[in-house]
Write an enzyme that holds these catalytic residues in place. Structure first.
Site, short mmCIF file in Angstrom:
data_model
loop_
_atom_site.label_atom_id
_atom_site.label_comp_id
_atom_site.label_asym_id
_atom_site.label_seq_id
_atom_site.Cartn_x
_atom_site.Cartn_y
_atom_site.Cartn_z
N GLY A 208 -70.78 -11.83 3.78
CA GLY A 208 -69.99 -11.87 5.01
C GLY A 208 -70.22 -13.17 5.76
O GLY A 208 -69.27 -13.93 6.01
N ASN B 52 -71.60 -15.98 4.78
CA ASN B 52 -71.21 -17.17 4.01
C ASN B 52 -69.70 -17.41 4.11
O ASN B 52 -69.25 -18.55 4.27
CB ASN B 52 -71.56 -17.00 2.52
CG ASN B 52 -73.05 -16.87 2.28
OD1 ASN B 52 -73.86 -17.26 3.12
ND2 ASN B 52 -73.43 -16.32 1.13
N THR C 46 -61.73 -15.87 -10.07
CA THR C 46 -62.58 -17.06 -10.25
C THR C 46 -63.34 -16.91 -11.55
O THR C 46 -63.81 -15.82 -11.91
CB THR C 46 -63.53 -17.26 -9.06
OG1 THR C 46 -64.31 -16.07 -8.88
CG2 THR C 46 -62.78 -17.56 -7.77
N LYS D 299 -65.13 -22.33 -15.64
CA LYS D 299 -63.79 -22.41 -16.25
C LYS D 299 -62.68 -22.45 -15.18
O LYS D 299 -61.49 -22.39 -15.51
CB LYS D 299 -63.58 -21.22 -17.19
CG LYS D 299 -64.40 -21.37 -18.48
CD LYS D 299 -64.24 -20.18 -19.39
CE LYS D 299 -65.18 -19.10 -19.01
NZ LYS D 299 -64.92 -17.76 -19.17
N ASP E 292 -68.23 -17.45 -2.41
CA ASP E 292 -67.97 -17.26 -0.96
C ASP E 292 -67.28 -18.50 -0.38
O ASP E 292 -66.40 -18.39 0.48
CB ASP E 292 -69.29 -17.02 -0.21
CG ASP E 292 -69.99 -15.76 -0.69
OD1 ASP E 292 -69.29 -14.84 -1.15
OD2 ASP E 292 -71.22 -15.70 -0.61
N SER F 7 -75.22 -24.56 2.22
CA SER F 7 -74.64 -25.42 1.17
C SER F 7 -73.12 -25.60 1.32
O SER F 7 -72.52 -26.40 0.62
CB SER F 7 -74.92 -24.81 -0.21
OG SER F 7 -74.14 -23.64 -0.41
#
Ligand code: RIB
EC number: 2.7.1.15
Length: 291
Positions: A40, A42, A211, A215, A243, A282
């Site tokens: 949540g 993130n 996602t 790849k 996220d 990050s």
């Protein structure tokens, strides 16, 4: 359109290890760091860093001060974020040399949502507003039903997938963001194109973003598919990659960005996130992604 992200907030205890532990194995870790995370939080940080005004819904425990600071630093509205007795949620994360992880979650306050608190939160939102959900809080079925009745647009990242999701009316979801594992769990298929075929059959009116890690990702909607490659970077920590993609993709949706451009931007943001340590810390700002 207002954006409510009703979801989890975790303290992430990140243990850097040589390799992910095997059953029965004991291993000393190289280092331990503590970061703010939770799917949540993130995703709210990613939305906010992409330029969206976002409300964080949910609950922290008595030790939730750091979450409030992260929200304040990122301009996330906390008027819908409550506090309950007891501990906040936390995650124990093993992070190996290649940046892969293995996560164990303790729900804490995230699993203490009450109907009263959910109703009080949803009272601030109405038709056309967007509700983003993940599966790290209790009460998802109730949130989906109530938000749908109000005419809100529901976006679901059903992660981590578990049996509680079977109680949710997923036909009320407008956008799914899933990875291959979750795609397999929802559809029973393993191969990406078949997962998307099945999503199309099950939820013909919804968009799906699948996602695929290194790849890339595939978007499906309005009878079309758009493929996006993953950008190559030196991977440090994959935590919050999905996220970041989710937050940036939804940001693009709110801006009515063309899908190709939106997928490209979300993939870039996510590539930057995996090149850095931690979850929320990050996630890149829009200016970095554009650069
Ligand atoms: O998606 C990454 C997140 O999953 C971590 O921040 C951890 O808290 C778990 O919720």
């Amino acid at each position: 359109m207002k954006v409510l992200n009703y979801g989890s907030l975790n303290y992430d205890y990140v243990y850097e290890v040589d390799h992910i532990n095997q059953p029965g194995e004991t291993q000393s870790c190289v280092r331990r760091n503590v970061f703010c995370g939770g799917k949540g939080l993130n995703q709210s940080v990613a939305l906010a860093r992409a330029g969206v005004s976002v409300y964080q819904g949910g609950l922290t425990g008595e030790d939730g001060q750091m979450f409030l600071e992260v929200c304040r630093e990122n301009g996330i509205d906390t008027s819908c974020l409550g506090r309950v007795e007891g501990p906040s949620g936390h995650a124990v994360i093993q992070l190996d040399r290649s940046g892969e992880n293995c996560i164990l979650i303790y729900g804490g306050a995230n699993q203490s949502q009450t109907r009263e608190w959910m109703d009080k939160t949803l009272d601030h939102f109405g038709e056309g507003d967007l509700l983003l959900l993940q599966n790290e809080v209790n009460g998802l079925d109730y949130l989906i039903d109530q938000a749908y009745a109000k005419g809100m647009v529901i976006v679901l990242n059903p992660s981590p997938w578990d049996d509680k999701l079977k109680a949710c009316d997923l036909k009320k979801v407008s956008v799914f963001l899933i990875n291959e594992v979750e795609g397999g769990q929802i559809t029973g298929e393993q191969e990406p194109e078949r997962i998307l075929d099945k999503m199309q059959q099950l939820y013909p009116d919804a968009q799906t973003v699948l996602t695929l890690g290194s790849k890339g990702a595939i978007w499906q909607g309005r009878g079309q598919r758009v493929r996006q490659k993953a950008y190559k970077v030196d991977v440090v920590d994959t935590t919050a990659a999905g996220d970041t993609f989710t937050g940036y993709f939804i940001a693009g949706m709110t801006e009515h960005m063309p899908v190709e451009e939106n997928m490209r931007r979300a993939a870039r943001a996510s590539a930057i996130a995996v090149s850095r340590m931690g979850a929320a810390p990050s996630i890149p700002a829009l200016s970095e992604v554009e650069r």
